[in-house]
Design an enzyme around this catalytic site. Structure first.
Site, short mmCIF file in Angstrom:
data_model
loop_
_atom_site.label_atom_id
_atom_site.label_comp_id
_atom_site.label_asym_id
_atom_site.label_seq_id
_atom_site.Cartn_x
_atom_site.Cartn_y
_atom_site.Cartn_z
CE LYS A 1 16.62 40.25 -37.10
NZ LYS A 1 17.90 40.43 -37.81
O1 LIG Z 1 12.87 39.54 -41.17
C1 LIG Z 1 14.07 39.73 -41.25
C2 LIG Z 1 14.78 40.47 -40.33
C3 LIG Z 1 16.12 40.70 -40.52
N1 LIG Z 1 16.77 40.20 -41.60
C4 LIG Z 1 18.20 40.51 -41.76
O2 LIG Z 1 18.40 41.25 -42.96
C5 LIG Z 1 19.56 40.79 -43.65
C6 LIG Z 1 19.16 40.16 -44.95
O3 LIG Z 1 20.29 39.73 -45.66
P1 LIG Z 1 20.22 39.32 -47.23
O4 LIG Z 1 21.60 38.86 -47.52
O5 LIG Z 1 19.84 40.55 -48.00
O6 LIG Z 1 19.21 38.24 -47.35
C7 LIG Z 1 20.26 39.84 -42.68
O7 LIG Z 1 21.14 40.60 -41.88
C8 LIG Z 1 19.12 39.31 -41.84
O8 LIG Z 1 19.53 38.90 -40.53
C9 LIG Z 1 16.08 39.46 -42.51
O9 LIG Z 1 16.63 38.97 -43.52
N2 LIG Z 1 14.76 39.25 -42.32
#
Ligand SMILES: O=c1ccn([C@@H]2O[C@H](COP(=O)(O)O)[C@@H](O)[C@H]2O)c(=O)[nH]1
Length: 324
Positions: free
Chosen positions: A112
């Site tokens: 990001k």
């Molecule tokens: O909108 C967004 C952008 C990035 N993320 C990222 O994805 C994973 C989600 O993790 P989970 O454990 O499956 O919830 C995490 O690395 C976030 O920084 C997001 O969730 N939403």
């Protein structure tokens, strides 16, 4: 995006495993098992906890990667989890990316980044390697990422360097458009004077940023991040952004389901990659099989078995919802 799409097609599975380790997600006996090995390698005792955790994260990640490499096309390491440990963590981030790439996986670095053009050009070296080329003219790539996530808040001059680097290195970027988090509407859903929402305007910019880079499968190098927690907006974005591939986080731990993401795919069942991090790497905690008396090896076996099963369940749910 062609390489990602082909990797998805090879395993008939549009999902990506998020590698977001935290201390709570790694079995404690695995962390403890590295105490002696790390003690001799640090310069000062204060470095010990972070160094030990970093080594444990790598072993944990390697276990997960080995367990899922034949059934998923990609992994998405979240750099924040590694940066939290300092240099030892960043080392493990790059080692994880390299190991995943060696296993044939597409590596999507969730970094990001975004800044003014000159600084964005420096961040873009995540994609095209370090500036100084080696004697044979090839750039040194310490990151081993096939794509990175990018923040569009600074506008076109903050994005152009990433698009240039991605094109030069045959890689991709994914730009935040409609994020999955609860507060995302504070900015993204604001109305603009022309009747669009902010996220719709960003979506139109993203489609334009990618226009010169459309590949054989009809998608550009400039993808969009669209949260699984916004099924209606995701469906509308699919129609609005015909050349933009979606990275869809928010599945599982954040509540998104296979039905929620189905509308974010195109008519051929392509166009999106759905991420689950905690839902896969933390599955061992919900297995009901864990015991504190397990050895480190037994705990890692459980991590592997549980992650594979969770990844298979996600794959099967997506196949039913998407490849209809
Ligand atoms: O909108 C967004 C952008 C990035 N993320 C990222 O994805 C994973 C989600 O993790 P989970 O454990 O499956 O919830 C995490 O690395 C976030 O920084 C997001 O969730 N939403």
């Amino acid at each position: 995006m062609d390489r990602l799409i082909e990797a998805i097609n090879n395993v008939q599975n549009p999902s990506v495993v998020g590698l977001d380790p935290t201390e709570a997600l790694v079995p404690p006996q695995v962390v403890a098992s590295f105490a002696d090995e790390v003690r001799d390698s640090v310069d000062s005792p204060e470095e010990l906890p972070a160094a030990q955790l970093a080594v444990a994260y790598f072993e944990f990640n390697r276990t997960i990667i080995d367990a899922v490499a034949d059934i998923v096309p990609a992994v998405k390491p979240q750099i924040a989890m590694y940066e939290a440990l300092g240099p030892a963590g960043v080392d493990v981030y790059t080692m994880t990316c390299e190991y995943a790439a060696q296993q044939g996986l597409y590596v999507l670095g969730d970094v990001k980044r975004g800044d003014i053009g000159s600084t964005a050009a420096a961040y873009a070296h995540h994609l095209n390697g370090v500036a100084a080329a080696s004697a044979d003219g090839t750039a040194f790539d310490p990151w081993h990422e096939d794509a990175v996530t990018v923040n569009p808040y600074l506008g076109t001059d903050g994005i152009t360097p990433f698009v240039q680097a991605a094109t030069e290195a045959d890689k991709d970027i994914f730009v935040l458009v409609r994020t999955s988090n609860p507060s995302s509407s504070e900015l993204q859903m604001l109305d603009l004077a022309d009747g669009k929402k902010v996220y719709e305007h960003v979506a139109d910019l993203v489609e334009g940023w990618g226009a010169e880079t459309i590949g054989e499968h009809g998608y550009s190098r400039v993808g969009a991040v669209v949260g699984a927690t916004h099924p209606e907006e995701g469906r509308a974005l699919r129609a609005r952004m015909p050349h933009t591939f979606f990275l869809v986080p928010g599945y599982g731990a954040q509540g998104g389901t296979a039905q929620d993401v189905a509308g974010m795919f195109d008519a051929d069942g392509s166009g999106a990659l759905v991420n689950s991090s905690r839902g896969i790497i933390g599955a061992w905690k919900k297995s009901g099989k864990y015991s504190e008396s397990m050895s480190a090896d037994e705990a890692l076996d459980l991590v592997a078995e549980s992650a594979r099963q969770a990844a298979l369940d996600m794959r099967d749910a997506l196949r039913i919802a998407v490849y209809r």
